[in-house]
Design a protein around this motif. Structure first.
Motif, short mmCIF file in Angstrom:
data_model
loop_
_atom_site.label_atom_id
_atom_site.label_comp_id
_atom_site.label_asym_id
_atom_site.label_seq_id
_atom_site.Cartn_x
_atom_site.Cartn_y
_atom_site.Cartn_z
N VAL A 116 51.89 12.14 45.16
CA VAL A 116 51.38 10.94 45.81
C VAL A 116 49.86 10.88 45.79
O VAL A 116 49.26 9.79 45.74
CB VAL A 116 51.92 10.85 47.26
CG1 VAL A 116 51.43 12.03 48.10
CG2 VAL A 116 51.55 9.53 47.90
N VAL A 117 49.20 12.03 45.81
CA VAL A 117 47.74 12.07 45.79
C VAL A 117 47.18 11.47 44.51
O VAL A 117 46.07 10.91 44.49
CB VAL A 117 47.25 13.54 45.96
CG1 VAL A 117 45.79 13.68 45.59
CG2 VAL A 117 47.49 14.00 47.39
N ALA A 118 47.92 11.55 43.42
CA ALA A 118 47.45 11.03 42.13
C ALA A 118 47.25 9.52 42.16
O ALA A 118 46.57 8.96 41.28
CB ALA A 118 48.43 11.41 41.02
N ALA A 119 47.80 8.84 43.16
CA ALA A 119 47.70 7.38 43.23
C ALA A 119 46.44 6.92 43.94
O ALA A 119 46.16 5.71 43.99
CB ALA A 119 48.93 6.81 43.93
N VAL A 120 45.63 7.83 44.50
CA VAL A 120 44.42 7.43 45.24
C VAL A 120 43.19 8.04 44.57
O VAL A 120 43.28 8.92 43.71
CB VAL A 120 44.50 7.88 46.72
CG1 VAL A 120 45.68 7.20 47.40
CG2 VAL A 120 44.63 9.40 46.82
N ASP A 121 42.00 7.57 45.00
CA ASP A 121 40.74 8.05 44.40
C ASP A 121 40.25 9.34 45.04
O ASP A 121 39.60 10.15 44.38
CB ASP A 121 39.65 6.97 44.53
CG ASP A 121 39.97 5.74 43.71
OD1 ASP A 121 40.65 5.89 42.67
OD2 ASP A 121 39.54 4.64 44.08
N LEU A 178 38.38 24.03 34.13
CA LEU A 178 38.60 25.24 33.33
C LEU A 178 40.08 25.50 33.09
O LEU A 178 40.49 25.90 31.99
CB LEU A 178 37.96 26.44 34.05
CG LEU A 178 38.14 27.81 33.41
CD1 LEU A 178 37.44 27.87 32.06
CD2 LEU A 178 37.62 28.91 34.33
N HIS A 179 40.91 25.27 34.12
CA HIS A 179 42.35 25.54 34.03
C HIS A 179 43.15 24.24 33.87
O HIS A 179 44.30 24.16 34.33
CB HIS A 179 42.81 26.29 35.28
CG HIS A 179 42.10 27.60 35.49
ND1 HIS A 179 42.21 28.67 34.62
CD2 HIS A 179 41.25 28.01 36.47
CE1 HIS A 179 41.48 29.68 35.05
NE2 HIS A 179 40.88 29.31 36.17
N HIS A 180 42.56 23.27 33.22
CA HIS A 180 43.21 21.96 33.07
C HIS A 180 44.53 22.06 32.30
O HIS A 180 44.64 22.80 31.32
CB HIS A 180 42.27 21.00 32.33
CG HIS A 180 42.91 19.70 31.99
ND1 HIS A 180 43.23 18.75 32.94
CD2 HIS A 180 43.31 19.19 30.79
CE1 HIS A 180 43.79 17.71 32.35
NE2 HIS A 180 43.85 17.95 31.05
N ARG A 181 45.50 21.31 32.77
CA ARG A 181 46.79 21.19 32.09
C ARG A 181 47.15 19.71 32.02
O ARG A 181 46.80 18.93 32.90
CB ARG A 181 47.88 21.95 32.86
CG ARG A 181 47.70 23.46 32.87
CD ARG A 181 48.75 24.12 33.76
NE ARG A 181 50.10 23.67 33.43
CZ ARG A 181 51.13 24.52 33.22
NH1 ARG A 181 50.95 25.82 33.30
NH2 ARG A 181 52.33 24.05 32.95
N LYS A 182 47.87 19.35 30.98
CA LYS A 182 48.22 17.95 30.79
C LYS A 182 49.14 17.40 31.88
O LYS A 182 49.15 16.19 32.13
CB LYS A 182 48.89 17.76 29.41
CG LYS A 182 47.95 17.99 28.23
CD LYS A 182 48.65 17.73 26.92
CE LYS A 182 47.70 17.91 25.75
NZ LYS A 182 48.37 17.68 24.44
N ASP A 183 49.89 18.29 32.51
CA ASP A 183 50.82 17.83 33.54
C ASP A 183 50.22 17.83 34.94
O ASP A 183 50.91 17.53 35.92
CB ASP A 183 52.10 18.68 33.52
CG ASP A 183 51.81 20.17 33.64
OD1 ASP A 183 50.64 20.56 33.46
OD2 ASP A 183 52.76 20.94 33.90
N LEU A 184 48.91 18.15 35.04
CA LEU A 184 48.24 18.19 36.33
C LEU A 184 47.05 17.24 36.35
O LEU A 184 46.52 16.86 35.30
CB LEU A 184 47.76 19.62 36.64
CG LEU A 184 48.81 20.72 36.69
CD1 LEU A 184 48.15 22.06 37.01
CD2 LEU A 184 49.90 20.40 37.72
N THR A 185 46.62 16.88 37.54
CA THR A 185 45.41 16.09 37.72
C THR A 185 44.73 16.58 39.00
O THR A 185 45.24 17.45 39.70
CB THR A 185 45.73 14.59 37.81
OG1 THR A 185 44.50 13.84 37.81
CG2 THR A 185 46.52 14.25 39.07
N TYR A 186 43.57 16.01 39.33
CA TYR A 186 42.88 16.42 40.56
C TYR A 186 42.12 15.25 41.15
O TYR A 186 41.77 14.29 40.44
CB TYR A 186 41.95 17.61 40.30
CG TYR A 186 40.89 17.38 39.24
CD1 TYR A 186 39.68 16.74 39.54
CD2 TYR A 186 41.09 17.80 37.94
CE1 TYR A 186 38.71 16.54 38.57
CE2 TYR A 186 40.14 17.60 36.95
CZ TYR A 186 38.94 16.98 37.27
OH TYR A 186 37.99 16.76 36.30
#
Length: 260
Positions: free
Chosen positions: A88-93, A153-161
């Motif tokens: 759900v966090v991925a939907a906000v800024d 540094l530890h970026h993955r395609k299935d993750l965001t921040y």
């Protein structure tokens, strides 16, 4: 190592998340005869490496024990929360720590944020490293709050921040043993602080500009501006007869004949 060695070299340590490439490039441009070696270290071992001579200086995370180490704070990082892309966090800024109250927030042993109270729900055990924690986030075990550089540094395609507005922040500094402030350390400090190669605050001041040569005096005659001749002196010109340059008051004509 001292600045007077015949074949000097420079070892630079750096902790995960710091990218020293731009400073290394400038070093290689300014001191091409002094090789710079990068030493990757963990946050936990960085200060022991500096004290033990494994590196001449290093990019570390504050705080620094100033008893025997010097440090120059450089910048403060944005703190972010790493989540799966369908979270759900991925939907906000951006979010606050209160927004993470229902999530399991992972707390790796190499955490760099120094929490007084970790937000969210605690995990059963702490991951050994940030990298391990990222793998657990990808597995849906929880979320992770870290400096933005570590998320990259530890970026993955299935993750965001996303940024966390009220989380502690991590500050990066340049540090070195105070008693080993060598000429090369001073050179690197100058590079990090953005000094130019000719800066007077650098180790080697730029040579003073040569004194300008005195202009040769122009000779009194020839090549210079014309001077008016003194009164009564000839100018060197030949007067033309009958012209404006001829003698005045003399008229020529036929002699008159007397009357018979």
């Amino acid at each position: 190592m001292t600045g007077s060695e015949a074949s000097p070299s420079f070892k630079l340590a750096y902790v995960p998340g710091v990218t020293p490439a731009k400073w290394v490039r400038i070093w290689n441009e300014r001191l091409p005869d002094v090789p710079l070696t990068l030493v990757a270290v963990s946050v936990a071992e960085a200060f022991d490496v500096l004290r033990g001579g494994g590196a001449d200086a290093g990019f570390v995370r504050l705080p620094v024990d100033r008893t025997d180490l010097s440090a120059i704070p450089l910048y403060t990082e944005t703190t972010v929360v790493v989540v799966p892309k369908d979270h759900v966090v991925a939907a906000v800024d951006q979010v606050s720590t209160d927004d993470l109250a229902d999530d399991i927030v992972l707390h790796p042993l190499d955490d760099t944020l120094g929490w007084e109270r970790l937000p969210g729900q605690p995990a059963i055990e702490r991951p050994a490293t940030t990298e391990d924690a990222v793998d657990l986030v990808a597995a849906g075990i929880g979320v992770l709050v870290v400096p933005q550089s570590l998320a990259r540094l530890h970026h993955r395609k299935d993750l965001t921040y996303r940024p966390v507005t009220d989380a502690p922040e991590s500050r990066v500094a340049l540090s070195w043993p105070e008693e080993k402030t060598t000429d090369l350390v001073e050179d690197f400090i100058g590079i990090v602080r953005g000094r130019t190669v000719n800066s007077t605050r650098g180790r080697a001041a730029a040579p003073a500009p040569a004194e300008p040569k005195a202009k040769a005096k122009r000779p009194e005659t020839g090549g210079g501006a014309r001077r008016k001749p003194a009164a009564g002196k000839a100018t060197g010109r030949t007067p033309r007869s009958g012209g404006s340059g001829g003698a005045k008051g003399t008229k020529r004509g036929k002699p008159r004949r007397g009357r018979s």
